[in-house]
Design a protein around this motif. Structure first.
Motif, PDB file in Angstrom:
ATOM      1  N   SER A   2     -43.996 -27.492 -48.867  1.00 27.83           N
ATOM      2  CA  SER A   2     -44.814 -28.513 -48.244  1.00 27.83           C
ATOM      3  C   SER A   2     -44.818 -29.758 -49.130  1.00 27.83           C
ATOM      4  O   SER A   2     -44.891 -29.674 -50.345  1.00 27.83           O
ATOM      5  CB  SER A   2     -46.230 -27.966 -48.066  1.00 27.83           C
ATOM      6  OG  SER A   2     -47.079 -28.986 -47.666  1.00 27.83           O
ATOM      7  N   THR A   3     -44.736 -30.920 -48.529  1.00 28.85           N
ATOM      8  CA  THR A   3     -44.760 -32.166 -49.293  1.00 28.85           C
ATOM      9  C   THR A   3     -46.154 -32.722 -49.407  1.00 28.85           C
ATOM     10  O   THR A   3     -46.359 -33.762 -50.009  1.00 28.85           O
ATOM     11  CB  THR A   3     -43.854 -33.218 -48.598  1.00 28.85           C
ATOM     12  OG1 THR A   3     -44.325 -33.402 -47.286  1.00 28.85           O
ATOM     13  CG2 THR A   3     -42.421 -32.795 -48.631  1.00 28.85           C
ATOM     14  N   GLU A   4     -47.121 -32.044 -48.804  1.00 31.54           N
ATOM     15  CA  GLU A   4     -48.504 -32.506 -48.919  1.00 31.54           C
ATOM     16  C   GLU A   4     -49.011 -32.265 -50.331  1.00 31.54           C
ATOM     17  O   GLU A   4     -48.686 -31.268 -50.960  1.00 31.54           O
ATOM     18  CB  GLU A   4     -49.391 -31.738 -47.936  1.00 31.54           C
ATOM     19  CG  GLU A   4     -49.155 -32.084 -46.501  1.00 31.54           C
ATOM     20  CD  GLU A   4     -50.122 -31.354 -45.605  1.00 31.54           C
ATOM     21  OE1 GLU A   4     -51.211 -30.973 -46.078  1.00 31.54           O
ATOM     22  OE2 GLU A   4     -49.772 -31.150 -44.442  1.00 31.54           O
ATOM     23  N   MET A   5     -49.832 -33.182 -50.806  1.00 30.02           N
ATOM     24  CA  MET A   5     -50.366 -33.084 -52.166  1.00 30.02           C
ATOM     25  C   MET A   5     -51.700 -32.323 -52.132  1.00 30.02           C
ATOM     26  O   MET A   5     -52.492 -32.490 -51.210  1.00 30.02           O
ATOM     27  CB  MET A   5     -50.573 -34.474 -52.750  1.00 30.02           C
ATOM     28  CG  MET A   5     -49.249 -35.226 -52.891  1.00 30.02           C
ATOM     29  SD  MET A   5     -49.458 -36.881 -53.476  1.00 30.02           S
ATOM     30  CE  MET A   5     -49.767 -36.634 -55.158  1.00 30.02           C
ATOM     31  N   SER A   6     -51.908 -31.511 -53.157  1.00 29.89           N
ATOM     32  CA  SER A   6     -53.169 -30.769 -53.235  1.00 29.89           C
ATOM     33  C   SER A   6     -54.247 -31.655 -53.858  1.00 29.89           C
ATOM     34  O   SER A   6     -53.978 -32.776 -54.309  1.00 29.89           O
ATOM     35  CB  SER A   6     -52.969 -29.500 -54.065  1.00 29.89           C
ATOM     36  OG  SER A   6     -52.746 -29.857 -55.418  1.00 29.89           O
TER      37      SER A   6
END
Length: 185
Positions: A2-6
């Motif tokens: 996933s390229t979403e940032m935590s």
């Protein structure tokens, strides 16, 4: 993947951005601490106050002031009265070792010794609140004070073996002198 940032990654980016902005504005990330005390560097030739000289001497020699031990023994009656009033007059502080924190206490009877052991936490708290710098850690209950007093008395008066004494008859004039004395009065 996933390229979403935590949330952690977002927090890091926000921190880096804030640091960059602060650098551009000329502000540092941390403000210098203000010093509250004055530091005087002595070369050994400037005069010292008496208290500072004694403290320096004791520090150099690794000594500890024994004043707390004397105060604990001197104020023991007030400490007992505050912590366990029912023990007042039945227990007595005998010795205090400031280096180990052991307070030796003599008691009148075994019952008071048991009460003293139960009241030890209150006694320690009272000692710490009443005596500044008291480092009492343990209360050691000794044998009965009456027994110790009799042992001390017998040790102070050495016993000698009883010598045999022979009674002799008084001389002949003794009885005549006693009779004459009685007749005179």
């Amino acid at each position: 993947m996933s390229t979403e940032m935590s949330g952690v990654d977002l927090a890091r980016q926000a921190l880096l951005a804030a640091q960059e902005t602060a650098k551009k504005n000329g502000a540092s990330a941390r403000e210098p601490k203000r010093r509250t005390g004055t530091t005087v560097r002595r070369e050994g030739r400037e005069p010292l106050g008496l208290g500072a000289a004694i403290t320096t001497m004791m520090t150099e020699r690794g000594m500890v002031a024994p004043a707390a031990g004397g105060s604990v023994l001197a104020q023991f009656d007030a400490i007992v009265a505050a912590a366990a009033p029912e023990l007042t007059g039945h227990v007595k502080a005998v010795a205090f070792a400031p280096d180990t924190g052991r307070l030796d206490v003599a008691r009148d009877s075994p019952a008071y010794g048991t009460q003293l052991r139960w009241s030890a936490p209150k006694l320690l708290a009272a000692a710490h609140s009443r005596v500044n710098g008291a480092r009492v850690r343990t209360v050691h209950v000794l044998a009965s004070a009456r027994v110790k007093a009799s042992l001390i008395t017998s040790a102070a008066q050495p016993t000698m073996p009883a010598a045999t004494v022979e009674r002799r008859a008084p001389p002949a004039g003794y009885h005549r002198a006693i009779d004459a004395h009685h007749q005179a009065f």
